[in-house]
Design an enzyme around this catalytic site. Sequence first.
Site, short mmCIF file in Angstrom:
data_model
loop_
_atom_site.label_atom_id
_atom_site.label_comp_id
_atom_site.label_asym_id
_atom_site.label_seq_id
_atom_site.Cartn_x
_atom_site.Cartn_y
_atom_site.Cartn_z
N ALA A 21 0.83 -1.21 0.00
CA ALA A 21 0.00 0.00 0.00
C ALA A 21 0.86 1.26 0.00
O ALA A 21 0.62 2.20 -0.77
CB ALA A 21 -0.93 0.00 1.22
N SER A 50 8.20 -3.51 -1.09
CA SER A 50 7.35 -4.00 -2.19
C SER A 50 7.53 -5.50 -2.43
O SER A 50 7.81 -5.94 -3.54
CB SER A 50 7.65 -3.24 -3.48
OG SER A 50 7.48 -1.85 -3.28
N CYS A 54 2.46 -13.00 0.45
CA CYS A 54 1.67 -14.18 0.06
C CYS A 54 2.55 -15.27 -0.55
O CYS A 54 2.18 -16.44 -0.56
CB CYS A 54 0.60 -13.79 -0.97
SG CYS A 54 -0.39 -12.38 -0.47
N ARG A 81 13.12 6.77 -8.86
CA ARG A 81 11.89 7.42 -9.33
C ARG A 81 11.56 8.65 -8.49
O ARG A 81 10.44 9.17 -8.54
CB ARG A 81 10.73 6.42 -9.28
CG ARG A 81 11.05 5.17 -10.12
CD ARG A 81 9.99 4.13 -9.98
NE ARG A 81 8.79 4.50 -10.70
CZ ARG A 81 7.67 3.79 -10.68
NH1 ARG A 81 7.60 2.68 -9.99
NH2 ARG A 81 6.61 4.18 -11.35
N TYR A 439 -17.85 -22.18 -22.62
CA TYR A 439 -18.01 -23.64 -22.53
C TYR A 439 -17.31 -24.34 -23.68
O TYR A 439 -17.45 -23.97 -24.84
CB TYR A 439 -19.49 -24.06 -22.55
CG TYR A 439 -19.65 -25.52 -22.91
CD1 TYR A 439 -19.23 -26.50 -22.02
CD2 TYR A 439 -20.13 -25.91 -24.16
CE1 TYR A 439 -19.30 -27.86 -22.36
CE2 TYR A 439 -20.22 -27.25 -24.51
CZ TYR A 439 -19.79 -28.22 -23.61
OH TYR A 439 -19.85 -29.54 -23.94
N TRP A 447 -23.26 -27.35 -18.27
CA TRP A 447 -23.68 -26.46 -17.18
C TRP A 447 -22.49 -26.33 -16.23
O TRP A 447 -22.10 -27.30 -15.59
CB TRP A 447 -24.89 -27.04 -16.42
CG TRP A 447 -26.20 -26.79 -17.11
CD1 TRP A 447 -26.84 -27.63 -17.97
CD2 TRP A 447 -27.01 -25.63 -16.99
NE1 TRP A 447 -28.01 -27.06 -18.41
CE2 TRP A 447 -28.13 -25.83 -17.82
CE3 TRP A 447 -26.91 -24.44 -16.28
CZ2 TRP A 447 -29.15 -24.87 -17.95
CZ3 TRP A 447 -27.91 -23.49 -16.40
CH2 TRP A 447 -29.02 -23.71 -17.23
N ARG A 455 -28.76 -22.87 -10.12
CA ARG A 455 -30.08 -23.47 -10.45
C ARG A 455 -30.70 -24.10 -9.21
O ARG A 455 -31.89 -23.93 -8.94
CB ARG A 455 -29.90 -24.54 -11.54
CG ARG A 455 -29.64 -23.97 -12.92
CD ARG A 455 -29.42 -25.07 -13.93
NE ARG A 455 -30.65 -25.82 -14.21
CZ ARG A 455 -30.73 -26.82 -15.09
NH1 ARG A 455 -29.67 -27.16 -15.80
NH2 ARG A 455 -31.86 -27.46 -15.28
#
Length: 466
Positions: A21, A50, A54, A81, A439, A447, A455
């Site tokens: 962040a 940075s 994870c 930078r 698909y 499906w 469904r």
Amino acid sequence: MSMNAGQGGTERLVVIGGDAAGMSAASQARRLRGPGELEIVAFERGHFTSFSACGIPYWVGGAVPERDQLIARGPEEHRARGIDLRMRTEVVEIDVAGRRVRARDVDSGAESWTSYDKLVIATGARPVRPDLPGVDAPGVHGVQTLDDGQALLDTLAGTRGRRAVVVGAGYIGVEMAEALIDRGFEVTVVNRGTEPMSTLDPDMGRLVHRAMEGLGITMVNDAEVTKLLTGEDGRIRAVATEEAEYPADVVVLGIGVRPETTLAAAAGLPLGAHGGLLTDLSMRVRGHEDVWAGGDCVEVLNLVSGQQQYVPLGTHANKHGQVIGTNVGGGYATFPGVVGTAVSKVCDLEIARTGLREKDALRAGLRFEAVTIESTSRAGYYPGASPMTVKMLAEHRTGRLLGVQIVGREGAAKRVDIAAVALTAGLTVEQMTALDLGYAPPFSPVWDPVLVAARKATAKVRAGMR
């Protein structure tokens, strides 16, 4: 260090925290405003910037061979930078009224004040370390930073015994258990919950439990660690619960993390029920015009429940940084919230969830219908088709999608993204049944498993309305 904020017409942005962040915010602000307009000073108390927390379990397990592969951008790249990045420097006080921060050089102990026009707090999270006897003994490790990962690898390389105990069975605990198996250790996981992965409902967590045992991991559920036992040399030798002792040459704490908001709390900034900073949609700290916060130290809005939540994930941290940097840089951006999407794996078992679990829905005051279906990752006749379990929650009467959990083999985890989009859009399960998904037999049955669940949920919602 200068006592004044930016010189002349230059503003000074101070960033506390050099990971996702913080450095995303600094980089984005720099893209929008040059060094002549905005001076950027960033403080990082560790050795790295940075980096991907994870990725640490995959580095420890050997899937990622080199530590530096987890570093997206090193200190020199940030400095090139136009960001004045000060490593191994810890901010120890925020003076909101005086618009300044006090920083300490970690190695020399020297302290100085730096003033700011705008402040970004990106202090991240800290691993939960239970207040137990022996928790600070050599051989007991948390894994939050690259330094932590290196310390654990050093212990693994230096220990003669091959018995490891992981305390906790959330994402980190489960991923670290597999990493330790890959390193040739005998692994026992001691878990307080009824099943591993408490971010899933227990019936779905049971599928993860079976997969872990299939890897050779010993799962001990419904067990509270009472103390960590040390040998005569002071090193860890066992983990004790009320019922038993589990021998250990190394212990990994995977109990989760808490927002690192000690500084913010001392400065009188507003914290939520989970201990994270509270911000508005622009990621500005509530009630403070020139202070922003993002990443693992903030709470976020859950768009499904409408409640504040603590979700420490790198995806959110990077988005928060982009939003903050845009606003600090004179643009406009907001972070609307999250739906709670997360994926993980144990060996080749993929685990995914988004939205609300049953207990989340109940806590939010929602009535719901829950369905679980078994399907396959591909057309049943196509080679490599593997079973997949999908659980879906829909709101009683309205049929609004509330949450989806998926456990299966290849192709299971990223299917949750369909549900994440549906949740964000506020779709009902009936609307989902008409989604035009891709698909072909190598990719899914005619499906898709998510639509089969939709469904079944639609039928249950209709039955509940009769």
